[in-house]
Design an enzyme around this catalytic site. Structure first.
Site, short mmCIF file in Angstrom:
data_model
loop_
_atom_site.label_atom_id
_atom_site.label_comp_id
_atom_site.label_asym_id
_atom_site.label_seq_id
_atom_site.Cartn_x
_atom_site.Cartn_y
_atom_site.Cartn_z
N ASN A 51 1.09 -1.27 0.13
CA ASN A 51 -0.10 -0.06 -0.20
C ASN A 51 0.82 1.07 -0.39
O ASN A 51 1.32 1.39 1.68
CB ASN A 51 -0.76 0.25 1.17
CG ASN A 51 -1.98 1.09 1.28
OD1 ASN A 51 -1.54 2.58 1.44
ND2 ASN A 51 -2.69 0.90 1.56
N HIS A 94 0.91 6.13 1.86
CA HIS A 94 1.92 7.39 2.74
C HIS A 94 2.51 8.01 2.02
O HIS A 94 3.42 9.11 1.90
CB HIS A 94 2.68 6.59 3.53
CG HIS A 94 1.63 6.11 5.22
ND1 HIS A 94 0.69 7.03 5.46
CD2 HIS A 94 1.94 5.38 5.87
CE1 HIS A 94 0.09 6.05 6.62
NE2 HIS A 94 1.01 5.18 6.64
N HIS A 104 -5.34 3.71 -1.99
CA HIS A 104 -6.95 3.99 -1.31
C HIS A 104 -7.27 5.48 -1.43
O HIS A 104 -6.12 6.26 -1.59
CB HIS A 104 -7.31 3.95 0.41
CG HIS A 104 -8.40 3.70 0.78
ND1 HIS A 104 -8.90 3.81 2.44
CD2 HIS A 104 -9.94 4.18 0.60
CE1 HIS A 104 -9.95 4.41 2.12
NE2 HIS A 104 -10.76 4.85 0.97
N ARG A 120 -9.34 8.04 -1.59
CA ARG A 120 -10.53 8.53 -0.32
C ARG A 120 -11.15 9.43 -1.21
O ARG A 120 -10.74 10.84 -2.00
CB ARG A 120 -9.41 9.01 0.85
CG ARG A 120 -9.24 8.17 1.92
CD ARG A 120 -8.69 8.50 2.94
NE ARG A 120 -8.46 7.53 4.16
CZ ARG A 120 -8.85 7.61 4.82
NH1 ARG A 120 -9.92 8.13 5.08
NH2 ARG A 120 -8.99 6.18 5.86
N ARG A 148 -7.27 13.12 0.29
CA ARG A 148 -6.03 13.43 0.94
C ARG A 148 -4.92 13.10 0.81
O ARG A 148 -3.99 13.46 1.12
CB ARG A 148 -6.52 13.51 2.71
CG ARG A 148 -6.34 11.57 3.09
CD ARG A 148 -6.89 11.58 4.36
NE ARG A 148 -7.78 11.52 4.72
CZ ARG A 148 -8.01 10.87 6.45
NH1 ARG A 148 -7.08 10.02 6.84
NH2 ARG A 148 -9.29 10.62 6.39
N GLU A 158 -8.36 0.05 -3.43
CA GLU A 158 -9.13 0.18 -1.86
C GLU A 158 -10.50 1.33 -2.23
O GLU A 158 -10.56 2.68 -2.56
CB GLU A 158 -8.50 0.58 -0.69
CG GLU A 158 -8.13 -0.72 -0.13
CD GLU A 158 -7.17 -0.37 1.42
OE1 GLU A 158 -7.46 0.59 1.46
OE2 GLU A 158 -6.67 -1.11 1.83
N THR A 174 -8.02 3.63 7.98
CA THR A 174 -8.83 2.27 8.14
C THR A 174 -9.39 2.37 9.49
O THR A 174 -8.60 1.52 10.05
CB THR A 174 -9.26 1.70 6.99
OG1 THR A 174 -8.60 2.06 5.76
CG2 THR A 174 -10.75 0.95 6.91
N GLU A 216 -10.97 -9.71 2.90
CA GLU A 216 -9.36 -9.16 3.51
C GLU A 216 -10.01 -9.22 5.16
O GLU A 216 -10.77 -8.49 5.60
CB GLU A 216 -8.94 -7.97 2.55
CG GLU A 216 -7.82 -7.49 3.22
CD GLU A 216 -7.24 -5.96 3.09
OE1 GLU A 216 -7.03 -6.02 1.31
OE2 GLU A 216 -6.39 -5.26 3.41
N HIS A 229 -3.46 -4.49 7.80
CA HIS A 229 -3.43 -3.58 8.64
C HIS A 229 -2.84 -4.31 9.85
O HIS A 229 -3.05 -4.60 10.88
CB HIS A 229 -4.99 -2.69 8.61
CG HIS A 229 -5.60 -1.76 9.44
ND1 HIS A 229 -4.84 -0.50 10.23
CD2 HIS A 229 -5.76 -0.86 8.69
CE1 HIS A 229 -5.19 -0.12 10.14
NE2 HIS A 229 -5.67 0.03 9.18
N1 PXP Z 1 -6.07 -2.93 4.08
C1 PXP Z 1 -6.38 -1.98 4.11
C2 PXP Z 1 -8.17 -2.03 3.70
C3 PXP Z 1 -6.34 -0.23 4.62
O1 PXP Z 1 -7.21 -0.07 4.82
C4 PXP Z 1 -4.92 -0.98 5.01
C5 PXP Z 1 -4.69 1.58 5.77
O2 PXP Z 1 -4.59 1.25 4.54
C6 PXP Z 1 -4.17 -1.53 4.45
C7 PXP Z 1 -4.10 -2.96 4.84
C8 PXP Z 1 -2.44 -1.50 5.39
O3 PXP Z 1 -2.87 -1.40 6.67
P1 PXP Z 1 -0.94 -0.84 7.22
O4 PXP Z 1 -1.10 0.70 6.38
O5 PXP Z 1 -1.57 -0.90 8.57
O6 PXP Z 1 0.27 -2.08 6.73
#
Ligand code: PXP
Length: 245
Positions: A7, A10, A43, A45, A49, A70, A101, A151, A190
């Site tokens: 992901n 960031h 993602h 949004r 953001r 996402e 999330t 997921e 997550h």
């Molecule tokens: N899976 C989903 C559905 C998420 O919303 C996120 C965070 O954006 C992640 C995985 C990844 O989480 P993390 O950034 O804590 O690794």
């Protein structure tokens, strides 16, 4: 062995902090793929953001492996998904004020809406995953509304104090087993880190782990020394040998 979805939200967070063009998540996705990412997750949004519509378009055109989008289960997002055609859509809950999330999607409370949304996405040949807590009723509802994947939210496991971690791990193991029995395919993510990922990766039948924060944080650590040293070379005494011939 589970595959790795990275992901990269960031990276866009850092760019948006200055409203500039760097760092570019599209370029960084290329590096993530070089490192072995099996898929890239972003993602988009509703408040834009971090990831922007432009990022999504360019990622779709440039990444080599899979693109996992996402998104919230809204018509605006469905229309975008149908235009971009990612390899997978993961439906997540979305609140404007949350930092990330927070919990899984409540499928039971939104069954008919989700069924409608999933049908539209599936009709373009895109499989849908739903991000849910490891709870039996949510698994069953996910199957009923037509999800191909779920997921599993690993946040409670990741945040649990060490002595309670095995309880949270057992919930994820059981949910994976039950999901497979329902005919669902299983991803998880997550809060996974270099310290806690191995026990989750060992759960048989989890096909992909989606990891963001920890990988991007580590990339700053392992890349910062080189970044400073390159800058240092550029501001060196001009009477020294040129850096590049
Ligand atoms: N899976 C989903 C559905 C998420 O919303 C996120 C965070 O954006 C992640 C995985 C990844 O989480 P993390 O950034 O804590 O690794």
């Amino acid at each position: 062995m589970a595959s790795l979805g990275v992901n990269i939200d960031h990276i866009a967070n850092v760019r948006q902090a200055r409203m500039t063009v760097e760092p570019d998540p599209v370029q960084m996705a290329f590096l993530a793929e070089l490192g072995g990412a099996d898929s890239i997750t972003v993602h988009l949004r509703e408040d834009r953001r971090h990831i922007q519509d432009r990022d999504l378009k360019l990622l779709k055109a440039t990444i080599h492996n899979k693109l996992n989008l996402e998104m919230a289960a809204t018509q605006e997002m469905v229309d975008i998904a149908l235009q971009i055609l990612p390899d997978m859509v993961t439906l997540v809950p979305e609140k404007r004020k949350e930092i990330t999330t927070e919990g899984g999607l409540d499928v039971i409370a939104n069954e008919s809406h989700l069924e409608e949304i999933i049908q539209q996405i599936n009709s373009a040949g895109i499989p849908v995953s739903i991000f849910i807590d490891p709870v039996e009723n949510q698994l069953k509802a996910s199957k009923e509304v037509g999800a191909t994947w779920i997921e599993l939210h690993t946040g409670s496991y990741a945040e649990a104090p060490l002595k309670l971690q095995s309880i949270e791990l057992a919930k994820l193991q059981e949910a994976t087993f039950k999901a497979r029995n329902l005919g669902l395919r299983v991803n998880a993510g997550h809060g996974l880190t270099y310290q806690n990922v191995e026990l989750i990766a060992a759960i048989e039948s989890i096909e992909e782990l989606n990891i963001g924060h920890s990988i991007i944080a580590r990339s700053i650590a392992v890349g910062l020394k080189e970044a400073v040293s390159e800058m240092k070379k550029l501001i060196r005494d001009p009477r020294e040998e040129p850096l590049f011939d």
